[in-house]
Design a protein around this motif. Structure first.
Motif, short mmCIF file in Angstrom:
data_model
loop_
_atom_site.label_atom_id
_atom_site.label_comp_id
_atom_site.label_asym_id
_atom_site.label_seq_id
_atom_site.Cartn_x
_atom_site.Cartn_y
_atom_site.Cartn_z
N ARG A 160 4.46 10.63 -8.97
CA ARG A 160 4.19 10.71 -10.71
C ARG A 160 3.10 11.87 -10.77
O ARG A 160 3.34 12.78 -11.63
N GLY A 194 2.32 1.87 -3.37
CA GLY A 194 1.52 2.70 -4.31
C GLY A 194 1.29 4.07 -4.11
O GLY A 194 0.95 4.80 -5.18
N SER A 207 -6.26 4.31 -5.29
CA SER A 207 -5.37 4.92 -6.02
C SER A 207 -6.04 6.37 -6.59
O SER A 207 -5.45 7.32 -6.55
N ARG A 208 -7.25 6.42 -7.07
CA ARG A 208 -8.07 7.58 -7.28
C ARG A 208 -8.20 8.63 -6.17
O ARG A 208 -7.60 9.51 -6.46
N ASP A 220 2.10 6.85 -6.92
CA ASP A 220 1.22 7.77 -7.58
C ASP A 220 1.61 9.37 -7.14
O ASP A 220 1.25 10.08 -7.88
N TYR A 264 -4.34 -1.33 -3.27
CA TYR A 264 -4.18 0.05 -3.47
C TYR A 264 -4.55 0.55 -4.69
O TYR A 264 -5.45 1.50 -4.77
N TYR A 265 -4.20 -0.12 -5.80
CA TYR A 265 -4.72 0.33 -7.00
C TYR A 265 -6.20 0.08 -7.48
O TYR A 265 -6.88 0.78 -8.25
N TRP A 266 -6.93 -0.71 -6.59
CA TRP A 266 -8.17 -1.07 -6.85
C TRP A 266 -9.08 -0.08 -5.77
O TRP A 266 -10.12 0.22 -6.56
N LEU A 300 0.79 -1.33 -0.10
CA LEU A 300 -0.03 0.14 -0.12
C LEU A 300 0.76 1.32 -0.02
O LEU A 300 0.53 2.02 -0.65
N ILE A 306 -4.71 10.12 -5.76
CA ILE A 306 -4.13 11.17 -6.81
C ILE A 306 -5.10 12.43 -6.68
O ILE A 306 -4.59 13.52 -6.74
N VAL A 329 -0.45 -4.25 -2.99
CA VAL A 329 -0.11 -3.25 -4.47
C VAL A 329 -1.69 -3.24 -5.13
O VAL A 329 -2.25 -2.41 -5.49
N ILE A 330 -2.27 -4.36 -5.20
CA ILE A 330 -3.29 -4.69 -6.01
C ILE A 330 -4.40 -4.24 -5.34
O ILE A 330 -5.41 -3.22 -5.89
#
Length: 205
Positions: A28, A21, A88-89, A25, A83-85, A18, A92, A80-81
């Protein structure tokens, strides 16, 4: 290794995933918002993965003395999965909001500085220039009046001292011509007058 240690290791690796991720993000978004040069991105990627590897190993060492097992990679991948699921949004959006807030704060600070410091300083400077320009004009005007008032007395004094000044003038004339006193005085007076007029014109702008 006990079962509790293994579950704790999985949990630590999940949290590490987590965190990886979030950091990925975050940097980035920052690099895109701040418009870093493109050649910086590979360098930042390398720095990120090196830092992530060091931190994950430190977390693994703290949880099970650095033993690498299959569940270590499983926990890391699940983190990681997840987090991006799920995150992530929101992350960001949060990072973008923080960047916008920092920019707004900097803009507000600069505006306050301009209103409270820069503009009053410029106004004070212009006011002082106007006062000095007016004072210099008034001084020149008063000097001209004084010269006009003193001139008759000066002419009378020269007329009274003429019997004395004539012989003295004849005696000083060769030295006067040799030293070019009149020419030097004229140049000096012209230079002073030019400087004064130039400064006075600047004061009126």
């Amino acid at each position: 290794m006990t079962l509790s240690v293994q579950w704790m290791t999985v949990a630590v690796m999940l949290l590490s995933g987590l965190g990886m991720g979030v950091v990925f993000d975050g940097y980035r978004v920052v690099s895109n918002e701040l418009r870093f040069p493109r050649w910086w991105l590979p360098v930042l990627d390398i720095i990120y993965w090196m830092a992530a590897a060091v931190i994950v190993f430190r977390m693994l060492y703290a949880s099970n003395n650095g033993e690498v097992r299959a569940y270590v990679f499983l926990g890391l991948a699940i983190g990681v999965i997840l987090y991006y699921w799920l995150l992530s949004r929101p992350v960001i959006s949060l990072v973008k909001w923080i960047i916008a807030a920092v920019r707004a704060l900097i803009s507000f600070t600069l505006k306050v500085f301009d209103i409270l410091i820069v503009k009053p300083t410029l106004l004070l400077y212009k006011t002082v220039k106007v006062i000095l320009g007016f004072g210099s004009a008034l001084t020149i005007f008063l000097l001209k009046i004084v010269v006009q008032l003193v001139r008759p007395i000066w002419l009378l004094l020269l007329w009274l001292l003429r019997p004395v000044t004539r012989p003295l003038g004849r005696w000083l004339k060769p030295h006067w011509e040799r030293w070019r006193v009149e020419e030097r005085l004229g140049k000096g007076l012209a230079a002073v007058t030019g400087r004064w007029n130039q400064w006075f014109r600047r004061g009126q702008r």
